[in-house]
Design a protein around this motif. Structure first.
Motif, short mmCIF file in Angstrom:
data_model
loop_
_atom_site.label_atom_id
_atom_site.label_comp_id
_atom_site.label_asym_id
_atom_site.label_seq_id
_atom_site.Cartn_x
_atom_site.Cartn_y
_atom_site.Cartn_z
N UNK A 39 0.79 -1.23 0.00
CA UNK A 39 0.00 0.00 0.00
C UNK A 39 0.82 1.28 0.00
N UNK A 40 1.91 1.27 -0.76
CA UNK A 40 2.70 2.48 -0.99
C UNK A 40 2.62 2.81 -2.47
N UNK A 41 2.92 4.05 -2.83
CA UNK A 41 3.07 4.42 -4.23
C UNK A 41 4.48 4.04 -4.66
N UNK A 42 4.60 3.56 -5.90
CA UNK A 42 5.92 3.21 -6.43
C UNK A 42 6.00 3.73 -7.86
N UNK A 57 7.02 5.58 -2.23
CA UNK A 57 6.60 6.78 -1.53
C UNK A 57 5.45 6.50 -0.57
N UNK A 58 5.43 7.25 0.53
CA UNK A 58 4.27 7.25 1.42
C UNK A 58 3.15 7.98 0.68
N UNK A 59 1.97 7.36 0.52
CA UNK A 59 0.90 7.98 -0.26
C UNK A 59 0.21 9.16 0.43
N UNK A 60 0.48 9.36 1.71
CA UNK A 60 -0.11 10.49 2.43
C UNK A 60 0.85 11.68 2.44
N UNK A 61 2.06 11.46 2.91
CA UNK A 61 3.03 12.56 3.04
C UNK A 61 3.78 12.85 1.74
N UNK A 62 3.87 11.85 0.87
CA UNK A 62 4.66 12.00 -0.34
C UNK A 62 6.14 11.78 -0.12
N UNK A 63 6.52 11.44 1.09
CA UNK A 63 7.93 11.22 1.45
C UNK A 63 8.46 9.96 0.78
#
Length: 68
Positions: A39-42, A57-63
């Motif tokens: 459940x992360x963006x890649x 990437x963290x999908x909430x913070x964008x980090x």
């Protein structure tokens, strides 16, 4: 090697289109974008220098959580 895991509920995620637009504004060229099993963006693509990247990437913070 296992990919990172993101635990935030999907209601809090930044929309995919907005997330991609932000990355492109930073100079990334995205060839492939997906949500991982964790459940992360890649993304797969290139950075502003043209170097190939694979980044989670963290999908909430964008980090950025991990880069290969």
């Amino acid at each position: 090697m296992a990919s990172p895991t993101c635990t935030a509920p999907r209601e809090g995620w930044k929309p995919e289109a907005a997330f991609k637009k932000d990355l492109e504004a930073q100079g990334y060229r995205i060839k492939n974008f997906k949500v991982t099993k964790g459940n992360c963006y890649e993304i797969y693509g290139t950075d502003k220098a043209g170097k190939k990247v694979e980044i989670y990437f963290d999908p909430v913070s964008g980090k950025a959580l991990e880069q290969k």
